[in-house]
Write an enzyme that holds these catalytic residues in place. Structure first.
Site, short mmCIF file in Angstrom:
data_model
loop_
_atom_site.label_atom_id
_atom_site.label_comp_id
_atom_site.label_asym_id
_atom_site.label_seq_id
_atom_site.Cartn_x
_atom_site.Cartn_y
_atom_site.Cartn_z
N ASN A 45 -7.79 1.70 9.75
CA ASN A 45 -6.51 1.93 10.41
C ASN A 45 -6.74 1.92 11.90
O ASN A 45 -7.59 2.66 12.41
CB ASN A 45 -5.91 3.29 10.02
CG ASN A 45 -5.46 3.34 8.57
OD1 ASN A 45 -5.52 2.35 7.85
ND2 ASN A 45 -5.00 4.50 8.14
N GLU A 88 -3.77 -0.17 8.11
CA GLU A 88 -2.62 0.24 8.92
C GLU A 88 -2.77 -0.34 10.31
O GLU A 88 -3.86 -0.35 10.86
CB GLU A 88 -2.51 1.77 9.08
CG GLU A 88 -1.97 2.53 7.91
CD GLU A 88 -1.90 4.04 8.16
OE1 GLU A 88 -1.71 4.46 9.33
OE2 GLU A 88 -2.05 4.80 7.19
N HIS A 138 -3.46 10.92 0.59
CA HIS A 138 -2.95 10.69 1.94
C HIS A 138 -2.38 12.01 2.48
O HIS A 138 -1.18 12.12 2.72
CB HIS A 138 -1.89 9.59 1.92
CG HIS A 138 -1.62 8.96 3.26
ND1 HIS A 138 -1.70 7.60 3.49
CD2 HIS A 138 -1.29 9.52 4.46
CE1 HIS A 138 -1.40 7.35 4.76
NE2 HIS A 138 -1.15 8.50 5.37
N TYR A 186 -4.71 1.47 15.92
CA TYR A 186 -3.47 1.36 16.68
C TYR A 186 -3.68 1.09 18.17
O TYR A 186 -2.91 0.38 18.79
CB TYR A 186 -2.66 2.67 16.55
CG TYR A 186 -2.08 2.89 15.18
CD1 TYR A 186 -0.80 2.46 14.86
CD2 TYR A 186 -2.83 3.52 14.18
CE1 TYR A 186 -0.26 2.67 13.59
CE2 TYR A 186 -2.30 3.73 12.91
CZ TYR A 186 -1.01 3.29 12.62
OH TYR A 186 -0.50 3.48 11.36
N GLU A 237 -7.85 8.26 6.25
CA GLU A 237 -8.16 8.89 7.53
C GLU A 237 -8.74 10.30 7.39
O GLU A 237 -8.12 11.29 7.81
CB GLU A 237 -6.90 8.95 8.41
CG GLU A 237 -6.34 7.57 8.71
CD GLU A 237 -5.21 7.59 9.74
OE1 GLU A 237 -4.84 6.49 10.18
OE2 GLU A 237 -4.71 8.68 10.10
N ARG A 278 0.85 -1.20 0.00
CA ARG A 278 0.00 0.00 0.00
C ARG A 278 0.89 1.25 0.00
O ARG A 278 1.72 1.43 0.90
CB ARG A 278 -0.89 0.01 1.25
CG ARG A 278 -1.74 1.25 1.31
CD ARG A 278 -2.55 1.40 2.60
NE ARG A 278 -3.12 2.75 2.59
CZ ARG A 278 -3.38 3.48 3.66
NH1 ARG A 278 -3.16 3.01 4.87
NH2 ARG A 278 -3.86 4.70 3.53
N GLU A 328 7.51 11.20 10.21
CA GLU A 328 6.27 10.91 10.94
C GLU A 328 5.50 12.20 11.24
O GLU A 328 5.25 12.57 12.38
CB GLU A 328 6.63 10.12 12.21
CG GLU A 328 5.47 9.42 12.91
CD GLU A 328 4.51 8.67 12.00
OE1 GLU A 328 3.31 8.98 12.06
OE2 GLU A 328 4.94 7.81 11.22
#
Length: 541
Positions: A363, A431, A175, A365, A220, A130, A482
């Protein structure tokens, strides 16, 4: 049992059983602790609760294993070959916006390193990769007035190299790196963006669609709307209207997604035969106090304002969920406004938005503990509309990111919630991963622990809960830029040495571990004897 506690008499009570000292017979009643202790004795210890036991087994045949990146985080080459500026170029060159004033000018230089990147993917044994396309690399001013062929050619070469290695591309159309030229006219707050996005998507379908069979319209949207236009910690860094701008942006994102989906569905699907949908991010939320109804309500609100903001219109009825509509309307009216700050879809827009998905891209986490928090009426913001605060459990393991606690149990619960809330759609996890900070340690046992346990919870969701999970994507291939924390937090399976101009990539221990899970398509039961997928590779492969 409770008894005479020396100088303190009968006040402190240590007993597993309560004794009624007012009754001459002194009857004894077991407390809850007595029942619990008896259980420990019976089990000769404290066995794991059933849901916490590790599950051995395999994922369904043809399960997709992938790893993800995003254009601005890895490509570099920020001015190369006619690329236009994006909002992240602008934001990261603004002093004090990014940790250490880092930027993505070079990043991992993936624009010049297709071969190295594909080599890493081959070593991981992923079936899919991806990545995202930089809108301003392909359309420097964001419009189709001028197509930058050199930029498009980079993606064509990348896709060809992937297919030659038998790795299928999964392409994210947007993105976060909006062309700055479009931001100059309002960006996602200006509804002309819907048409611009549709034209951009059409160019990609025309030029890449014969080879790309998996499209993600938006990554997102929550973060674009809330962090980009509400909180201001992500590009374009706008925070002047936190009670209105995020909702307008979210509204336009949903409409833009729907237009791209319809375009593909009506014009390109028959010929190209791919899948297209959206990726939505969400934590799992538990009530801070499970014995308190208002904490349960807060956890539900947390989810509806996060995943539900975008999923409810697309996966349910074309409109926002009632929790958001009611809360925002009531607070807007109490603030003296004539109508809700949450825009409304027309009936025809609802019909156009409803059902614009081929799968649910997720996604995920981490997990939070939610509780009710009343903001004063005068505060106009997404957070005050939601009326929720959250904490984490101090026993949860930390990561390199303050917001990311290691909570595998929440992954299974969220997958099951999506199944129940949205009618069991096919799900692709797009993700999931964990970060580190500080000195590099190639023996990243914490990352191995994270992926082992999160992937195992996903397996439980499939095998025990009947969730229609079709693929899993780890974040991320290699350490990269990041966003607002620059290069401080690193999520990669591969380490990138930024002090060496050739930016060499070196595998961490987690890279080998992830490739082993892929080879085994899950977790073979050690009780069944050694499995061929666990045998070390012959040297030289």
């Amino acid at each position: 049992m409770d008894n005479f506690e020396w100088l303190n008499g009968y006040d402190p009570r240590f007993g597993l059983h309560q004794v009624d000292f007012d009754d001459p017979n002194r009857p004894r009643s077991p407390k809850h602790s007595a029942v619990y202790y008896a259980e420990i004795i019976r089990n000769n210890g404290i066995p794991l609760p059933k849901e916490d036991e590790f599950l051995y087994g395999e994922f369904p045949k043809n399960f997709w294993w992938s790893v993800a990146t995003a254009a601005y985080q890895i490509e570099g080459a920020w001015r190369a070959d006619g690329k236009g500026l994006s909002i992240w170029d602008q934001f990261s060159h603004t002093p004090l916006k990014i940790s250490n004033d880092d930027n993505g000018d070079v990043a991992c230089d993936s624009y010049h390193k297709i071969e190295e990147d594909v080599e890493m993917l081959k070593n991981l044994k992923v079936s899919h990769y991806r990545f995202s396309i930089s809108w301003s690399r392909v359309l420097p001013d964001g419009t189709t007035r001028y197509v930058n062929e050199a930029g498009l050619n980079y993606y064509e070469r990348l896709i060809d190299a992937l297919l030659a290695a038998n790795i299928m591309p999964q392409v994210t159309i947007y993105h976060w790196d909006l062309p700055q030229a479009l931001q100059n006219v309002g960006g996602w707050e200006n509804d002309t963006i819907v048409q611009r996005f549709k034209e951009y998507a059409e160019l990609l379908f025309q030029r890449l669609g014969d080879k790309v069979k998996f499209w993600i319209t938006l990554n997102e949207p929550y973060n674009t709307a809330y962090l980009g236009y509400g909180f201001g910690t992500a590009a374009p860094g706008i925070s002047v209207r936190p009670g209105r701008a995020p909702y307008i942006v979210g509204h336009n994102l949903i409409k833009a997604h729907a237009e791209a989906w319809h375009l593909y569905n009506e014009t390109y699907r028959a010929k190209q035969g791919g899948l297209i949908s959206i990726t939505i991010n969400s934590d799992w939320a538990e009530p801070r106090n499970p014995h308190k109804q208002e904490d349960w309500d807060a956890a539900r609100r947390y989810l509806q304002f996060l995943i539900g903001w975008f999923a409810h219109p697309i996966f349910k009825n074309g409109d926002y969920n009632e929790v958001m509509k009611t809360r925002i309307r009531e607070r807007s009216l109490a603030q003296g406004l004539k109508q809700s700050r949450l825009p409304e879809f027309t009936e025809s827009e609802k019909q156009r938005i409803k059902g614009t998905y081929d799968y649910f891209g997720l996604n995920h986490y981490t997990t939070v503990l939610a509780y009710n928090f009343n903001y004063s009426t005068g505060i106009l913001s997404y957070d005050s509309d939601r009326g929720v605060a959250s904490v984490t459990d101090r026993t949860w393991l930390n990561s390199g990111s303050f917001w990311l606690k290691v909570t595998p149990f929440g992954f299974r619960k969220l997958l099951r919630w999506i199944k129940e809330e949205y009618g069991n759609p096919p799900i692709y996890v797009t993700e999931n991963g964990v970060s580190e900070r500080g000195d590099t340690d190639f023996n990243d046992t914490w990352r191995i622990h994270y992926h082992r346990n999160y992937i195992n919870e996903a397996l439980k969701a499939v095998v025990l809960d009947g969730v229609d999970l079709r693929g899993y994507t780890a974040w991320t291939l290699m350490d990269n830029f990041e966003w607002a924390v620059g290069f401080d937090e690193r999520f990669g399976f591969y380490h990138v040495n930024y002090t060496d101009p050739s930016l060499p990539r070196l595998p961490k221990a987690s890279a080998r571990y992830y490739s082993q899970i892929i080879s085994c398509n899950g977790f073979p039961d050690p009780a069944a004897g050694p499995h061929p997928c666990l045998e070390p590779e012959p040297e030289g492969e």
